[in-house]
Scaffold this active site. Structure first.
Site, PDB file in Angstrom:
ATOM      1  N   THR A 153     -15.810   5.805   2.724  1.00 31.57           N
ATOM      2  CA  THR A 153     -15.991   4.603   1.900  1.00 31.57           C
ATOM      3  C   THR A 153     -14.794   3.683   2.145  1.00 31.57           C
ATOM      4  O   THR A 153     -14.823   2.876   3.058  1.00 31.57           O
ATOM      5  CB  THR A 153     -16.143   4.958   0.409  1.00 31.57           C
ATOM      6  OG1 THR A 153     -15.091   5.856   0.022  1.00 31.57           O
ATOM      7  CG2 THR A 153     -17.490   5.630   0.152  1.00 31.57           C
ATOM      8  N   LYS A 175     -13.495  13.116   3.233  1.00 27.67           N
ATOM      9  CA  LYS A 175     -13.336  11.686   2.984  1.00 27.67           C
ATOM     10  C   LYS A 175     -12.671  11.507   1.640  1.00 27.67           C
ATOM     11  O   LYS A 175     -12.771  12.346   0.741  1.00 27.67           O
ATOM     12  CB  LYS A 175     -14.674  10.941   3.038  1.00 27.67           C
ATOM     13  CG  LYS A 175     -15.688  11.286   1.955  1.00 27.67           C
ATOM     14  CD  LYS A 175     -15.482  10.653   0.599  1.00 27.67           C
ATOM     15  CE  LYS A 175     -15.318   9.165   0.689  1.00 27.67           C
ATOM     16  NZ  LYS A 175     -15.014   8.608  -0.698  1.00 27.67           N
ATOM     17  N   THR A 186     -11.966  18.553  -4.446  1.00 30.11           N
ATOM     18  CA  THR A 186     -11.561  17.186  -4.148  1.00 30.11           C
ATOM     19  C   THR A 186     -12.670  16.373  -3.519  1.00 30.11           C
ATOM     20  O   THR A 186     -13.480  16.902  -2.790  1.00 30.11           O
ATOM     21  CB  THR A 186     -10.362  17.179  -3.177  1.00 30.11           C
ATOM     22  OG1 THR A 186      -9.910  15.853  -3.044  1.00 30.11           O
ATOM     23  CG2 THR A 186     -10.719  17.709  -1.837  1.00 30.11           C
ATOM     24  N   GLU A 265      -5.362   4.979  -0.484  1.00 29.83           N
ATOM     25  CA  GLU A 265      -5.611   3.533  -0.511  1.00 29.83           C
ATOM     26  C   GLU A 265      -4.301   2.756  -0.529  1.00 29.83           C
ATOM     27  O   GLU A 265      -3.487   2.897  -1.443  1.00 29.83           O
ATOM     28  CB  GLU A 265      -6.471   3.175  -1.717  1.00 29.83           C
ATOM     29  CG  GLU A 265      -7.914   3.639  -1.543  1.00 29.83           C
ATOM     30  CD  GLU A 265      -8.783   3.394  -2.755  1.00 29.83           C
ATOM     31  OE1 GLU A 265     -10.013   3.466  -2.596  1.00 29.83           O
ATOM     32  OE2 GLU A 265      -8.247   3.140  -3.854  1.00 29.83           O
ATOM     33  N   ASN A 388      -8.706  -1.943  -5.169  1.00 24.52           N
ATOM     34  CA  ASN A 388      -9.448  -1.525  -6.359  1.00 24.52           C
ATOM     35  C   ASN A 388      -9.798  -2.690  -7.290  1.00 24.52           C
ATOM     36  O   ASN A 388     -10.686  -2.568  -8.128  1.00 24.52           O
ATOM     37  CB  ASN A 388      -8.680  -0.438  -7.092  1.00 24.52           C
ATOM     38  CG  ASN A 388      -8.741   0.865  -6.332  1.00 24.52           C
ATOM     39  OD1 ASN A 388      -9.757   1.541  -6.328  1.00 24.52           O
ATOM     40  ND2 ASN A 388      -7.654   1.219  -5.656  1.00 24.52           N
ATOM     41  N   THR A 393     -16.933  -6.023  -5.109  1.00 18.36           N
ATOM     42  CA  THR A 393     -17.259  -7.403  -4.731  1.00 18.36           C
ATOM     43  C   THR A 393     -16.839  -7.729  -3.317  1.00 18.36           C
ATOM     44  O   THR A 393     -17.160  -8.806  -2.824  1.00 18.36           O
ATOM     45  CB  THR A 393     -16.593  -8.387  -5.702  1.00 18.36           C
ATOM     46  OG1 THR A 393     -15.178  -8.127  -5.727  1.00 18.36           O
ATOM     47  CG2 THR A 393     -17.172  -8.246  -7.081  1.00 18.36           C
TER      48      THR A 393
END
Length: 393
Positions: A153, A175, A186, A265, A388, A393
């Protein structure tokens, strides 16, 4: 004493015998691969460890049911849609997805596991998925890197690792970049082997490995609703030494854990926290998680700010551990002691250099016993906020 297994990563991973794969695009969100299957040509001994979230998704519920007999043949994954908080329709959609894959493989629906990851609260686009499966055929060979890419993702790269145990191969993929603070397993982590192993031994070794690898990972303290770690063993390579198999399994899962932490991230640095001289493993892991999860520690690491006091602050938050005496604690960065030693300007400069590296190792000796644990995480950056803030969007 067993030698440490050699781990291969990336597209060079070995493929266990008797597995085939598929990866394609069903239009879940965009034009990137979003549906994947890994299937064994024969039934597998299997185990899974799943999220303890109260909002666990229909995919998790289905997997728990289908693994009750300790066997499975395939895993299908939908990425970019978690199918969580979607009510009874979500349960029906997960079941239908298993049936579509079972029909494709000539298997029973109960032999198919389902993984799902992505946005919460949106139903599967079942019309697109049904139409897609009308065109799917299973290739005769396995392409694990393609599947590892299809389950991503917000990941920036696929995570793969393989190792050998005698004549058998153990290969895993995972992932996850955010919403990672496992409370059982996880994100999505799948491991496949052609070793022959009994159900009891498989469960025992897999759960021990999960606890010392995936359960020692944290990116942002948030536990996913879809966390799933699954192991399938089809036995094609025959029996191998259980100790060798366990060591290879641990090496693969540890590699995946570090790869996940490195790709958190917005991450620019890997943080490894080693806690030693603890009362027990639970205390060691608890203190290590307090350090690696501290936003202030993460920010200090990101900026290479030699503010080591944030580490002792994080240890001090474990106030239920009344046997921790500050006078007995030792803190080091990469072997460079910072507490109880008093650092002068030269020492702070040396610490800043250590914290400027791509991997920052923090060692905490508690002085309460002989247990130890290692956890992994990453720094906190402005990019994490941007990712995040704009996720849907």
């Amino acid at each position: 004493m067993l030698d440490m297994p050699t781990v291969t990563t990336g597209d060079a991973v070995e493929v266990p015998r008797g597995f085939v794969t598929y990866a394609g695009n069903a239009g879940i969100k965009d034009g990137t691969p979003d549906v994947s299957i890994v299937a064994s040509l024969t039934p597998c001994v299997a185990d899974g460890v799943f999220t303890r979230s109260l909002f666990a998704g229909p995919s998790v519920a289905l997997c728990r049911r289908h693994l009750e007999d300790g066997s499975a043949r395939a895993i299908v994954t939908v990425s970019k849609n978690a199918n969580v908080a979607t009510g009874p329709q979500g349960d029906r959609d997960a079941q239908e997805l298993a049936e579509l894959v079972a029909r494709l493989l000539g298997a029973a629906p109960a032999e198919v596991l389902v993984g799902s990851t992505g946005v919460i609260g949106r139903p599967y686009p079942m019309e697109r998925i049904r139409a897609h499966f009308q065109t799917v055929t299973m290739p005769p060979e396995a392409d694990f890197p393609a599947v590892a890419r299809a389950i991503m993702t917000t990941d920036t790269r696929p995570k793969l690792a393989s190792a050998r145990a005698g004549a058998a191969t153990i290969t895993g993929m995972a992932k996850g970049s955010g919403m990672i603070e496992p409370d059982m397993a996880t994100l999505l982590a799948y491991v496949f082997t052609d070793a022959s192993v009994g159900g009891h031994d498989l469960v025992e070794m897999f759960r021990a490995v999960v606890d010392s690898t995936f359960n020692c990972l944290s990116i942002d303290t948030d536990t996913s609703t879809s966390d799933s770690a699954v192991l399938l063993a089809n036995g094609v390579a025959g029996p191998v030494d259980v100790g060798e198999l366990s060591a290879a399994l641990h090496a693969v899962c540890r590699s995946l854990t570090v790869q996940l932490a490195t790709d958190g991230e917005g991450a620019t640095k890997l943080i490894e926290v080693n806690v030693s001289s603890a009362r027990d493993v639970a205390q060691a892991k608890r203190v290590a998680k307090a350090v690696v999860n501290s936003p202030l520690v993460k920010c200090a690491v990101h900026g290479a700010d030699p503010n080591w006091g944030r580490v002792v602050m994080a240890v001090g938050k474990c106030w239920h551990d009344t046997d921790i005496d500050p006078q007995s604690v030792r803190v080091s960065f990469g072997g460079f002691e910072v507490y109880p030693r008093l650092l002068d300007d030269r020492g702070l400069d040396e610490l800043a250099k250590l914290m400027g590296s791509g991997t920052v190792e923090i060692d905490v000796a508690l002085g309460t016993g002989g247990a130890e644990a290692t956890v992994w995480g990453c720094d906190l950056t402005s990019e994490y906020v941007h990712i995040n803030a704009d996720y849907t969007t």
